[in-house]
Scaffold this motif. Structure first.
Motif, PDB file in Angstrom:
ATOM      1  N   LYS A 130      39.091  42.265  30.547  1.00  0.00           N
ATOM      2  CA  LYS A 130      37.422  41.798  31.142  1.00  0.00           C
ATOM      3  C   LYS A 130      37.852  40.472  31.505  1.00  0.00           C
ATOM      4  O   LYS A 130      37.050  39.594  32.180  1.00  0.00           O
ATOM      5  N   LEU A 160      37.592  37.932  40.155  1.00  0.00           N
ATOM      6  CA  LEU A 160      35.731  38.059  40.576  1.00  0.00           C
ATOM      7  C   LEU A 160      35.665  36.505  40.971  1.00  0.00           C
ATOM      8  O   LEU A 160      34.656  36.251  41.182  1.00  0.00           O
ATOM      9  N   SER A 161      36.129  35.212  39.958  1.00  0.00           N
ATOM     10  CA  SER A 161      35.458  34.485  39.669  1.00  0.00           C
ATOM     11  C   SER A 161      36.523  33.531  40.302  1.00  0.00           C
ATOM     12  O   SER A 161      36.721  32.539  41.311  1.00  0.00           O
ATOM     13  N   LEU A 186      37.209  43.902  42.926  1.00  0.00           N
ATOM     14  CA  LEU A 186      37.256  45.091  42.364  1.00  0.00           C
ATOM     15  C   LEU A 186      38.205  45.798  41.619  1.00  0.00           C
ATOM     16  O   LEU A 186      38.514  45.671  40.549  1.00  0.00           O
ATOM     17  N   ARG A 239      34.270  41.481  47.646  1.00  0.00           N
ATOM     18  CA  ARG A 239      34.307  41.645  46.305  1.00  0.00           C
ATOM     19  C   ARG A 239      34.418  43.117  45.656  1.00  0.00           C
ATOM     20  O   ARG A 239      35.492  43.286  44.421  1.00  0.00           O
ATOM     21  N   GLU A 240      34.840  43.775  46.681  1.00  0.00           N
ATOM     22  CA  GLU A 240      35.118  45.416  46.675  1.00  0.00           C
ATOM     23  C   GLU A 240      36.514  45.379  46.216  1.00  0.00           C
ATOM     24  O   GLU A 240      37.500  45.394  45.712  1.00  0.00           O
ATOM     25  N   TYR A 276      38.574  40.981  34.915  1.00  0.00           N
ATOM     26  CA  TYR A 276      38.182  41.345  36.099  1.00  0.00           C
ATOM     27  C   TYR A 276      37.061  39.802  36.284  1.00  0.00           C
ATOM     28  O   TYR A 276      37.114  39.510  37.609  1.00  0.00           O
ATOM     29  N   ASN A 277      37.781  38.756  35.307  1.00  0.00           N
ATOM     30  CA  ASN A 277      36.894  37.661  35.316  1.00  0.00           C
ATOM     31  C   ASN A 277      37.691  36.866  36.347  1.00  0.00           C
ATOM     32  O   ASN A 277      36.934  36.266  37.509  1.00  0.00           O
ATOM     33  N   TYR A 284      33.570  49.113  34.038  1.00  0.00           N
ATOM     34  CA  TYR A 284      33.500  48.378  35.219  1.00  0.00           C
ATOM     35  C   TYR A 284      33.040  49.529  36.335  1.00  0.00           C
ATOM     36  O   TYR A 284      33.391  49.835  37.583  1.00  0.00           O
TER      37      TYR A 284
END
Lengths: 457, 457
Positions: free
Chosen positions: B27, B34-35, B439, B435-436, B30-31, B384
């Motif tokens: 997690k 993505l941020s 990810l 974003r893709e 990914y966080n 995800y």
């Protein structure tokens, strides 16, 4: 014992036969959509030759005629219009948003767009100080003494760490919907809302906002996320920053419009209706390609594919172009009202309103029994990378059918790119991939095929 | 009994603890991506400021320096270059493809692009008649008498009904790779190959082609799918159609180049290496955004994410920018050669070379034991939308490591949009969704994290 065994074998044989035949039928649907599909051609035509189609606008009226003619030309058994009165909101000339006399950057134009349904400031505009908040609790804590005569700036970002971007949207959109009411209660003169977008974007996202009786109507605009960041940064150093806002939007009298319905009638159970639809109206900033031109053309394509394949459905399959999803949901309400009045028996309603991206699965708002039946078909969809049947959900336009006990199904495409275009000037045909669109139409047609063939009981 | 039960509970407790901690670590990955991800910024820089980087070109040399500096600036423990000689092919001035004196449409320019590695026609060009075939069997049946002194037009389309677009590509690309050799054997003077694209496109797709010793070298070009359709239609009515082809490409002497390698060293098992990579070279027609800028920046991002999170790997994690995947695979071969020579122990190699689209899963070329371990981690990835661990496959550049028994893993993104841009002028930064891309980088980092933490034994 022998006869039981025989029955069992007999049944198994037919089950295997049925599965194999379903597999072949679904393969045929996908092959047809991917090699001879028309969804992209239809969408191109709708986007380029009709374009923006906000409820009450000439574009919406043209789109109604476009849909009717399209479905008539395709030879559907019946095509008709359902009259419905819709809100009529107009943007007027381009909005002005301007930071005034910042000590740091002087006077600077920023990108804003009026929120749908907002009143305008009129040509004299509004000049005021700004207070920034992240949510309604912060706003309430500021109280009237800090909010009175100010512009409230709602700046809570969509959470980029949420994998489901609709969940990120759901976690932020209250600012847009209810911000003007909550701010007006404390004496604010206008609201600026951070755009509902995930990245640092140069354009703003419009979308609907609400007023309530008894609270003063104040104007609401969205600001681009890039300029939301700028404004927030400035406000940390310049609490007394001034802002000028000028918007020319107007709420006019409600206008007549229509849902457009086309159907191919079933053979065996023609009174049982399966609806597949999208919403025909769009925001005014662009062509409404992903929102929701894709859902409309995919719905028409489902019926067209069946005709092209020579498939005669057992049940009646209906494509519905709902009017006014964006700022009123009048079309969805009207459709359900007429279904009840006409004692129509809907066995399922499916909506595509999450963009025309690569399919992932379907959401469902239905009884456990119905969900179990549909989930049982999952192996038939997995070869097409359609695998997620786990989530709750239907669609805004088909929502009003829920009270009549109709199982609701939402088409679930990949959600990652949707909020780059949603409600913006970027929602144009070039953002739609032909093949992704076709895969979506095929997936929808395949599920409608299964529901038609086996029912949901 | 009691002690067995106790052991069981004790073990379960630790398993649950481990799973829960893995879940949290993933997690966090990914966080972070993505941020606060940097993969898109890096890709933008590579695409816009370096651009096309075909092996042997100044762009490739600049990209080598770019990668080295990027990884040094990010503070990786070591960054170095691996020298490798690469083919050096240059396109020269724009190609001309022209239908001459068609009875139906007169003289018409069509869009062609030289295939990589082809000889040129030179300034005098080639004028000849055309024969169309779908495959090598048809070509052989035509025989020398129908092919001698003609241009052979290979016009077998990629199959749009295949859901996996790489399978559609695999089913058509033999025409491009071997068409010139097979046609030359029967006396043809050139080949025109239908572009490896799924739609009706206005641009052509380049890509590698081969010659073999003992068979005459003839020029090869790809034609846009739109013009392939036009040409095929005309040929049905005008068997004696003439075509003019002029290409200026040249095969120069091999040139020196480099793989670029960066690593962060492991603590516990620093001699065990996990590779994650993409290929730095691209075709010359565009920025090589999806092919394979995305794979390069995602690989760098994996290591950067670990550093940003303060994660100290047990094993050594290496990002490799391979050179010359497109027309030679020299970088991949060199990397494996040096790994063997230096007795390096690679426990896994992962490649991202299918575009920077939304992740779906990972392919594997490995023992059943390794596959079972990785598939056991699937529940950690499902939140995800990363769910497909079923397919065989590694990657071209890591392929040569297979003979050393290294488990190979391919990053598997959605494949639907890839062949709209692959090897074309359209492969530019605007086709990549931030974003893709993020990810994908996060998914790769999460799998590398698991391999690092638990190994693959």
């Amino acid at each position: 014992m022998k006869s039981i065994l025989f029955s069992f074998l007999f049944l198994s044989f037919f089950l295997v036969r049925a599965q194999s035949s379903d597999k072949e039928s679904i393969k045929e649907i996908y092959n047809q959509a991917l090699s001879k599909g028309k969804s992209y051609d239809m969408l191109y035509d709708l986007c380029v030759n009709i374009g923006p189609r906000l409820s009450g606008s000439p574009g919406a009226a043209a789109a109604v005629e476009w849909s009717r003619h399209k479905m008539e030309d395709l030879g559907f058994d019946s095509v008709w219009l359902q009259p419905v009165m819709v809100p009529h909101w107009v943007r007027g000339q381009q909005e002005i948003g301007r930071i005034i006399n910042s000590k740091k950057i002087g006077t600077r134009e920023v990108v804003v767009t009026s929120l749908g349904g907002s009143i305008g400031t009129g040509p004299s505009g509004i000049s005021a100080g700004i207070v920034e908040v992240k949510n309604f609790d912060e706003l309430k804590q500021l109280g009237t003494k800090n909010v009175q005569d100010k512009i409230v700036f709602f700046n809570r970002a969509m959470d980029p760490t949420k994998i489901n971007t609709f969940a990120a949207y759901g976690g932020a959109v209250d600012q847009r919907g209810n911000g003007a009411v909550e701010a007006a209660k404390l004496g604010a003169v206008a609201v600026i809302v951070r755009s509902m977008g995930l990245g640092v974007e140069t354009y703003a996202h419009t979308g609907g906002m609400r007023y309530v009786t008894g609270v003063k109507l104040i104007p609401g605009v969205a600001i681009s996320t890039q300029h939301a960041e700028l404004l927030s940064k400035l406000l940390k150093e310049e609490k007394d920053l001034q802002f000028y806002l000028e918007t020319h939007c107007q709420i006019l009298d409600e206008a007549p419009s229509f849902n457009v319905v086309g159907e191919i009638r079933g053979g065996e159970y023609k009174d049982e209706i399966i609806v597949v639809g999208g919403h025909l109206d769009s925001w005014d900033l662009a062509q409404g390609a992903h929102d929701d031109g894709t859902g409309c053309v995919q719905s028409i394509e489902v019926l067209r594919l069946f005709k092209a394949m020579g498939y005669k459905p057992k049940r009646t399959i209906r494509a519905v172009m709902f009017m006014n999803e964006e700022n009123g949901l009048r079309g969805g309400a009207k459709y359900a009202e007429l279904a009840l009045k006409n004692k129509e028996k809907h066995i399922a309603a499916m909506e595509s309103d999450r963009g025309g991206f690569t399919p992932r699965g379907f959401t469902m708002s239905a009884t456990e029994g119905v969900k179990t039946i549909i989930r049982g078909w999952k192996p038939l969809f997995e070869p097409y990378d359609v695998w997620d049947f786990s989530q709750e959900g239907g669609g805004a336009d088909i929502g009003p059918l829920a009270s009549q006990g109709v199982p609701l199904i939402g088409f679930l495409p990949d959600s990652q790119r949707y909020f780059s275009v949603h409600h913006t000037s970027e929602d144009t045909i070039d953002k739609v991939d032909k093949r992704e669109l076709e895969l979506g139409a095929a997936s929808m047609a395949a599920l409608v095929f299964m529901i038609d063939k086996y029912g949901l009981k």
